[in-house]
Structure formats: C-alpha cells, structure tokens
Write a protein that holds these residues in place. Structure first.
Motif, PDB file in Angstrom:
ATOM      1  N   MET A   6       4.035 -21.094  -8.549  1.00  0.00           N
ATOM      2  CA  MET A   6       4.284 -19.698  -8.225  1.00  0.00           C
ATOM      3  C   MET A   6       3.032 -19.077  -7.616  1.00  0.00           C
ATOM      4  N   PRO A   7       3.206 -18.248  -6.609  1.00  0.00           N
ATOM      5  CA  PRO A   7       2.033 -17.555  -6.050  1.00  0.00           C
ATOM      6  C   PRO A   7       1.490 -16.547  -7.050  1.00  0.00           C
ATOM      7  N   TYR A   8       0.217 -16.227  -6.861  1.00  0.00           N
ATOM      8  CA  TYR A   8      -0.414 -15.245  -7.746  1.00  0.00           C
ATOM      9  C   TYR A   8       0.197 -13.868  -7.538  1.00  0.00           C
ATOM     10  N   LYS A   9       0.201 -13.084  -8.606  1.00  0.00           N
ATOM     11  CA  LYS A   9       0.697 -11.706  -8.534  1.00  0.00           C
ATOM     12  C   LYS A   9      -0.312 -10.843  -7.785  1.00  0.00           C
ATOM     13  N   ILE A  10       0.201  -9.875  -7.065  1.00  0.00           N
ATOM     14  CA  ILE A  10      -0.642  -8.870  -6.412  1.00  0.00           C
ATOM     15  C   ILE A  10      -1.028  -7.864  -7.494  1.00  0.00           C
ATOM     16  N   PRO A  11      -2.312  -7.529  -7.616  1.00  0.00           N
ATOM     17  CA  PRO A  11      -2.736  -6.616  -8.680  1.00  0.00           C
ATOM     18  C   PRO A  11      -2.488  -5.139  -8.350  1.00  0.00           C
ATOM     19  N   GLU A  12      -1.281  -4.862  -7.874  1.00  0.00           N
ATOM     20  CA  GLU A  12      -0.806  -3.501  -7.608  1.00  0.00           C
ATOM     21  C   GLU A  12       0.623  -3.437  -8.115  1.00  0.00           C
ATOM     22  N   SER A  13       0.869  -2.523  -9.040  1.00  0.00           N
ATOM     23  CA  SER A  13       2.186  -2.477  -9.676  1.00  0.00           C
ATOM     24  C   SER A  13       2.670  -1.048  -9.856  1.00  0.00           C
ATOM     25  N   ASN A  55      -3.287   4.568 -12.132  1.00  0.00           N
ATOM     26  CA  ASN A  55      -4.149   4.114 -13.220  1.00  0.00           C
ATOM     27  C   ASN A  55      -4.736   2.764 -12.837  1.00  0.00           C
ATOM     28  N   ARG A  56      -5.999   2.575 -13.106  1.00  0.00           N
ATOM     29  CA  ARG A  56      -6.615   1.263 -12.932  1.00  0.00           C
ATOM     30  C   ARG A  56      -7.004   0.788 -14.325  1.00  0.00           C
ATOM     31  N   TYR A  57      -6.515  -0.398 -14.662  1.00  0.00           N
ATOM     32  CA  TYR A  57      -6.797  -0.919 -15.996  1.00  0.00           C
ATOM     33  C   TYR A  57      -7.115  -2.406 -15.934  1.00  0.00           C
ATOM     34  N   GLU A  58      -7.787  -2.865 -16.972  1.00  0.00           N
ATOM     35  CA  GLU A  58      -8.105  -4.281 -17.083  1.00  0.00           C
ATOM     36  C   GLU A  58      -6.833  -5.041 -17.447  1.00  0.00           C
ATOM     37  N   ALA A  95      -3.556 -12.805 -17.652  1.00  0.00           N
ATOM     38  CA  ALA A  95      -4.556 -12.994 -16.589  1.00  0.00           C
ATOM     39  C   ALA A  95      -4.257 -14.215 -15.718  1.00  0.00           C
ATOM     40  N   HIS A  96      -3.647 -15.249 -16.269  1.00  0.00           N
ATOM     41  CA  HIS A  96      -3.351 -16.467 -15.506  1.00  0.00           C
ATOM     42  C   HIS A  96      -2.376 -16.221 -14.350  1.00  0.00           C
ATOM     43  N   GLY A 130     -10.720 -14.508 -10.712  1.00  0.00           N
ATOM     44  CA  GLY A 130     -11.637 -13.402 -10.423  1.00  0.00           C
ATOM     45  C   GLY A 130     -10.988 -12.031 -10.416  1.00  0.00           C
ATOM     46  N   VAL A 131      -9.656 -11.965 -10.388  1.00  0.00           N
ATOM     47  CA  VAL A 131      -8.966 -10.673 -10.430  1.00  0.00           C
ATOM     48  C   VAL A 131      -8.909 -10.231 -11.889  1.00  0.00           C
ATOM     49  N   THR A 132      -9.496  -9.079 -12.166  1.00  0.00           N
ATOM     50  CA  THR A 132      -9.573  -8.606 -13.555  1.00  0.00           C
ATOM     51  C   THR A 132      -8.877  -7.272 -13.791  1.00  0.00           C
ATOM     52  N   HIS A 133      -8.573  -6.532 -12.701  1.00  0.00           N
ATOM     53  CA  HIS A 133      -7.984  -5.199 -12.861  1.00  0.00           C
ATOM     54  C   HIS A 133      -6.727  -5.043 -12.002  1.00  0.00           C
ATOM     55  N   ASN A 134      -5.865  -4.159 -12.432  1.00  0.00           N
ATOM     56  CA  ASN A 134      -4.620  -3.858 -11.738  1.00  0.00           C
ATOM     57  C   ASN A 134      -4.568  -2.363 -11.426  1.00  0.00           C
ATOM     58  N   LEU A 135      -3.983  -2.024 -10.287  1.00  0.00           N
ATOM     59  CA  LEU A 135      -3.738  -0.634  -9.907  1.00  0.00           C
ATOM     60  C   LEU A 135      -2.257  -0.360 -10.154  1.00  0.00           C
ATOM     61  N   GLU A 136      -1.977   0.654 -10.960  1.00  0.00           N
ATOM     62  CA  GLU A 136      -0.610   0.985 -11.356  1.00  0.00           C
ATOM     63  C   GLU A 136      -0.248   2.372 -10.831  1.00  0.00           C
TER      64      GLU A 136
END
Length: 156
Positions: free
Chosen positions: A1-8, A72-75, A81-82, A87-93
């Motif tokens: 599976m491709p990695y998730k985009i850290p924007e939700s 919101n930006r959160y860890e 995390a997998h 190296g991606v540690t935070h998500n923008l919601e």
C-alpha cells in the motif's frame, strides 16, 4: 500500500439538536471518533476528501458540508506511524461539519468501524480519544449558532 498523505479531514456529523455521531475504530476497539480520513492526492480539495470519507465510513451521502476553515497540526500517534513515509511525524487536519436530519441511516464500513452511536455533544466530546476531535465537538454550539442545545432550530 502507498503511504498515507499527512493531510486529513475531521468531519463532525451532527443533528440539528447537536446529537453527534461517533464511530468506533476497528483497528483500535474502544477508540471513538468522528469521521476522519486522509487525502488520496495532494491536489484533492478538503470538501472532496470529506464527502468521500463520510460516504465510505458511514454510507451517508453528504449534503451541505460546512468547512470551518480550522486546521490542527498534531503528532501522528505511534501506533499508526507505519502508514506514513519514513520521517513523517505530523499530520495536518482540516475540520468540517455536516448537519443531518435526526434518524439519518448509518451504514458502517466493517473494515474500518465496529459500532456507531449518537450522543449529546458534551458526552460525545468526552468519549473521543482525540483531543482535536473533542475540541471540535465542543465548538458545535458556537459554530452552529445554536444557543440552547435543546431547541429545534436548524443548523446554520
């Protein structure tokens, strides 16, 4: 599976009298939340992401989503995390809301959620595992203009 985009998106689904839909995660039983989900492409807009996630997770074909223009930006929680690139540690919601009529039918995706329940907004906020989700729910009376949660005025 491709990695998730850290924007939700976080979509708080509620009725005019501020009953909030909560869904229990299949991958974390006991974790209750509103609808959430990541963008499928970087150029996917927030409303498109929200509509897709609401339909996928609840079967609700969205009406008028309200974009609160709140981010919101959160860890990212270590247990998930997998799913993201190294190296991606935070998500923008991005927070949105959807007001639905009382009695709206919910059809969960069993791969994602185990159960659902409707709860009064304060109790729903207390039940959420995510602090940003709880805070969004606590903003419902102010965001909808509903001063008396017991009244039947339609959401705005």
């Amino acid at each position: 599976m491709p990695y998730k985009i850290p924007e939700s998106v976080l979509v708080v689904i509620h009725t005019p009298d501020l009953q909030v839909l909560l869904i229990e995660r299949a991958d974390a039983p006991g974790f209750w939340q509103s609808v959430t989900g990541s963008k499928e492409a970087l150029d996917e807009d927030w409303l498109m992401t929200a509509r897709r996630e609401v339909a996928e997770e609840t079967g609700i074909q969205t009406g008028d989503l309200t974009d609160w223009a709140l981010e919101n930006r959160y860890e990212i929680y270590p247990r998930w995390a997998h799913r993201y690139a190294p190296g991606v540690t935070h998500n923008l919601e991005r927070v949105l809301a959807l007001c639905v009529p009382e009695g709206t039918r919910v059809q969960l995706n069993p791969r994602e959620h185990l159960r659902y329940r409707w709860q009064a907004w304060r109790e729903a906020a207390d039940a959420c595992f995510s602090p940003s989700n709880a805070e969004a729910i606590l903003q419902l009376p102010q965001r909808t203009g509903l001063k008396d949660p017991g009244c039947s005025r339609h959401c705005g």
